[in-house]
Design an enzyme around this catalytic site. Structure first.
Site, PDB file in Angstrom:
ATOM      1  N   GLY A   1       0.806  -1.299   0.002  1.00  0.00           N
ATOM      2  CA  GLY A   1       0.077   0.282   0.071  1.00  0.00           C
ATOM      3  C   GLY A   1       0.949   1.339   0.096  1.00  0.00           C
ATOM      4  O   GLY A   1       2.164   1.240   0.086  1.00  0.00           O
TER       5      GLY A   1
ATOM      6  N   TYR B   1     -16.878   4.815   7.962  1.00  0.00           N
ATOM      7  CA  TYR B   1     -15.322   4.612   7.856  1.00  0.00           C
ATOM      8  C   TYR B   1     -14.784   5.024   9.218  1.00  0.00           C
ATOM      9  O   TYR B   1     -14.260   4.486   9.983  1.00  0.00           O
ATOM     10  CB  TYR B   1     -14.658   5.496   6.661  1.00  0.00           C
ATOM     11  CG  TYR B   1     -13.057   5.668   6.869  1.00  0.00           C
ATOM     12  CD1 TYR B   1     -12.189   4.315   6.746  1.00  0.00           C
ATOM     13  CD2 TYR B   1     -12.470   6.889   7.063  1.00  0.00           C
ATOM     14  CE1 TYR B   1     -11.064   4.570   7.051  1.00  0.00           C
ATOM     15  CE2 TYR B   1     -11.155   7.083   7.127  1.00  0.00           C
ATOM     16  CZ  TYR B   1     -10.280   5.752   7.315  1.00  0.00           C
ATOM     17  OH  TYR B   1      -9.083   5.948   7.161  1.00  0.00           O
TER      18      TYR B   1
ATOM     19  N   LEU C   1       1.241   3.819   2.260  1.00  0.00           N
ATOM     20  CA  LEU C   1       1.848   3.724   3.486  1.00  0.00           C
ATOM     21  C   LEU C   1       2.994   2.757   3.701  1.00  0.00           C
ATOM     22  O   LEU C   1       3.916   2.588   4.211  1.00  0.00           O
ATOM     23  CB  LEU C   1       1.010   4.084   4.688  1.00  0.00           C
ATOM     24  CG  LEU C   1       1.785   3.738   6.124  1.00  0.00           C
ATOM     25  CD1 LEU C   1       2.756   5.343   6.306  1.00  0.00           C
ATOM     26  CD2 LEU C   1       0.565   4.184   7.130  1.00  0.00           C
TER      27      LEU C   1
HETATM   28  N1  LIG Z   1      -5.209   7.815   2.680  1.00  0.00           N
HETATM   29  C1  LIG Z   1      -5.105   8.920   3.606  1.00  0.00           C
HETATM   30  O1  LIG Z   1      -5.236   9.919   3.356  1.00  0.00           O
HETATM   31  C2  LIG Z   1      -5.490   8.620   5.066  1.00  0.00           C
HETATM   32  C3  LIG Z   1      -5.545   9.342   6.055  1.00  0.00           C
HETATM   33  C4  LIG Z   1      -5.689   8.950   7.560  1.00  0.00           C
HETATM   34  C5  LIG Z   1      -5.559   7.703   7.601  1.00  0.00           C
HETATM   35  N2  LIG Z   1      -5.248   6.656   6.785  1.00  0.00           N
HETATM   36  C6  LIG Z   1      -5.100   5.403   7.088  1.00  0.00           C
HETATM   37  O2  LIG Z   1      -3.686   5.095   6.439  1.00  0.00           O
HETATM   38  C7  LIG Z   1      -3.633   3.707   6.265  1.00  0.00           C
HETATM   39  C8  LIG Z   1      -2.942   3.393   5.332  1.00  0.00           C
HETATM   40  O3  LIG Z   1      -3.588   3.873   3.891  1.00  0.00           O
HETATM   41  P1  LIG Z   1      -2.834   3.662   2.583  1.00  0.00           P
HETATM   42  O4  LIG Z   1      -3.208   5.013   1.822  1.00  0.00           O
HETATM   43  O5  LIG Z   1      -1.578   3.263   2.547  1.00  0.00           O
HETATM   44  O6  LIG Z   1      -3.952   2.324   1.745  1.00  0.00           O
HETATM   45  P2  LIG Z   1      -3.694   1.744   0.619  1.00  0.00           P
HETATM   46  O7  LIG Z   1      -2.555   2.210  -0.215  1.00  0.00           O
HETATM   47  O8  LIG Z   1      -5.123   1.487   0.112  1.00  0.00           O
HETATM   48  O9  LIG Z   1      -3.113   0.330   1.389  1.00  0.00           O
HETATM   49  C9  LIG Z   1      -4.128  -0.262   2.160  1.00  0.00           C
HETATM   50  C10 LIG Z   1      -3.494  -1.849   1.980  1.00  0.00           C
HETATM   51  O10 LIG Z   1      -4.338  -2.440   2.886  1.00  0.00           O
HETATM   52  C11 LIG Z   1      -4.486  -4.063   2.397  1.00  0.00           C
HETATM   53  N3  LIG Z   1      -5.797  -4.411   2.782  1.00  0.00           N
HETATM   54  C12 LIG Z   1      -6.999  -4.092   2.685  1.00  0.00           C
HETATM   55  N4  LIG Z   1      -7.979  -4.767   3.242  1.00  0.00           N
HETATM   56  C13 LIG Z   1      -7.401  -6.024   3.715  1.00  0.00           C
HETATM   57  C14 LIG Z   1      -7.744  -6.810   4.581  1.00  0.00           C
HETATM   58  N5  LIG Z   1      -9.111  -7.164   4.690  1.00  0.00           N
HETATM   59  N6  LIG Z   1      -6.693  -7.650   5.221  1.00  0.00           N
HETATM   60  C15 LIG Z   1      -5.384  -7.395   4.597  1.00  0.00           C
HETATM   61  N7  LIG Z   1      -5.175  -6.742   4.079  1.00  0.00           N
HETATM   62  C16 LIG Z   1      -5.904  -5.459   3.487  1.00  0.00           C
HETATM   63  C17 LIG Z   1      -4.675  -3.531   0.855  1.00  0.00           C
HETATM   64  O11 LIG Z   1      -4.568  -4.643  -0.137  1.00  0.00           O
HETATM   65  P3  LIG Z   1      -5.612  -4.717  -1.260  1.00  0.00           P
HETATM   66  O12 LIG Z   1      -5.225  -3.359  -2.031  1.00  0.00           O
HETATM   67  O13 LIG Z   1      -4.941  -5.877  -2.254  1.00  0.00           O
HETATM   68  O14 LIG Z   1      -6.868  -4.975  -1.000  1.00  0.00           O
HETATM   69  C18 LIG Z   1      -3.478  -2.465   0.768  1.00  0.00           C
HETATM   70  O15 LIG Z   1      -2.263  -3.106   0.553  1.00  0.00           O
HETATM   71  C19 LIG Z   1      -5.139   3.035   6.536  1.00  0.00           C
HETATM   72  O16 LIG Z   1      -5.207   2.453   7.738  1.00  0.00           O
HETATM   73  C20 LIG Z   1      -5.950   4.349   6.552  1.00  0.00           C
HETATM   74  O17 LIG Z   1      -7.166   3.967   7.112  1.00  0.00           O
HETATM   75  C21 LIG Z   1      -5.288   7.120   5.307  1.00  0.00           C
END
Ligand SMILES: NC(=O)c1ccc[n+]([C@@H]2O[C@H](COP(=O)([O-])OP(=O)(O)OC[C@H]3O[C@@H](n4cnc5c(N)ncnc54)[C@H](OP(=O)(O)O)[C@@H]3O)[C@@H](O)[C@H]2O)c1
Length: 287
Positions: A10, A125, A12
């Site tokens: 992902g 969410y 992060l």
């Molecule tokens: N994006 C933002 O601006 C933001 C802001 C505040 C907090 N956050 C938090 O930051 C974190 C990281 O975000 P990101 O942008 O890095 O997300 P991302 O790029 O969408 O990565 C999420 C990862 O989690 C995996 N995943 C999803 N569902 C899963 C499950 N049920 N079991 C195991 N793996 C699973 C995904 O795999 P697949 O894609 O293959 O399903 C992907 O590898 C999250 O916890 C999010 O809530 C994000």
């Protein structure tokens, strides 16, 4: 130290893998194909096989509209999934770093939120992530729960698909003569490399707690776009969008700035002003 990173491909997760690897840790990156958070058996089996000293959970279901449409699935991943992981971490004595969000707040304070402020999520969410926080904090003592905001990094966000905000703005500027961006949502844009570095620093301590973990300062999306164009010398006609021009399908906090109070109190805050993180990201683009 043996470290397992969940969500390793992902946005992060990829930077977290790089950050711990650079410190000489033995890192196993786990993708969704290798672990399913909502499945307690999958989580326990994977964790027991790897026996990491530290588990970092960056994985979540965080597409806000999808969560709203599928609340059971959102809670299965973000709340029960976090519990599954906390139970497994406790079982093997591992430390757990768990990522949460600024969307646990409703934004009505209109001033930076501290860890002491009462959360009040506006959508599924935010509710599911808050529930995940509570499960982690009440299940295993050795936890760091990190709430962050508006993250961006060099790897694509898998849930949202394609480009982060910086790349999207630069792409649109190439394609159009001008654009309109909202100034009605205020955030603290946080580079994933900065958050990963903060995780490494925390992992060397036993200061287990709930932390706000974002860049210093704040801006609206419009101000963020303006800074992106200034730093890249991009000429475009940037205007403020009308409040009702891009109506949100799901309610979101209009103000979700977090103050890193707990990190500062413990002398552990490594975050820099959001403009500095952006400048470095832009400097490294394409390299
Ligand atoms: N994006 C933002 O601006 C933001 C802001 C505040 C907090 N956050 C938090 O930051 C974190 C990281 O975000 P990101 O942008 O890095 O997300 P991302 O790029 O969408 O990565 C999420 C990862 O989690 C995996 N995943 C999803 N569902 C899963 C499950 N049920 N079991 C195991 N793996 C699973 C995904 O795999 P697949 O894609 O293959 O399903 C992907 O590898 C999250 O916890 C999010 O809530 C994000």
């Amino acid at each position: 130290m043996k470290v397992a990173v969940i969500g390793a491909n992902g946005q992060l997760g990829a930077d977290v893998v790089r950050a711990f690897t650079a410190k000489g840790d033995l890192v196993t990156g786990l993708t969704h194909q290798e672990i399913e958070l909502s499945d307690a058996h999958s989580v326990l089996k994977t964790v027991q096989e790897l026996t990491p000293a530290l588990i970092v959970n960056t994985a979540a279901m965080h597409h806000v509209e999808k969560c709203e449409g599928e609340p059971e699935r959102a809670f299965a991943v973000n709340a029960i999934g976090a519990r599954n992981l906390a139970l497994a971490a406790r079982e093997i004595g591992a430390v757990l770093i768990h990522v949460s969000t600024d969307y646990v707040f409703d934004g009505s304070k209109r001033a930076a939120y501290s860890e002491q402020d009462a959360p009040r999520p506006l959508n599924v969410y935010g509710n599911s992530k808050l529930s995940g926080e509570y499960f982690v904090r009440s299940t295993t003592e050795k936890h760091f729960v990190l709430r962050t905001s508006a993250i961006y990094g060099k790897d694509a966000c898998r849930a949202k698909g394609g480009l982060n905000f910086v790349e999207l703005m630069l792409k649109l500027a190439k394609e159009r003569s001008g654009m309109r961006v909202v100034d009605s949502e205020v955030v603290s844009p946080t580079p994933t490399v900065d958050l990963a570095r903060q995780m490494v620093a925390l992992s060397r301590t036993d200061a287990y707690d709930l932390y706000h973990a974002t860049s210093e300062g704040s801006c609206s999306w419009h101000e963020f776009a303006r800074e992106i164009f200034a730093l890249t010398n991009t000429r475009t006609n940037l205007e403020v969008a009308q409040p009702d021009e891009f109506p949100a399908k799901v309610p979101r906090p209009s103000y979700s700035v977090l103050e890193n109070c707990a990190l500062k109190k413990k002398g552990l805050n490594l975050f820099r002003p959001w403009q500095e993180g952006l400048r470095e990201y832009i400097g490294q683009r394409g390299s």
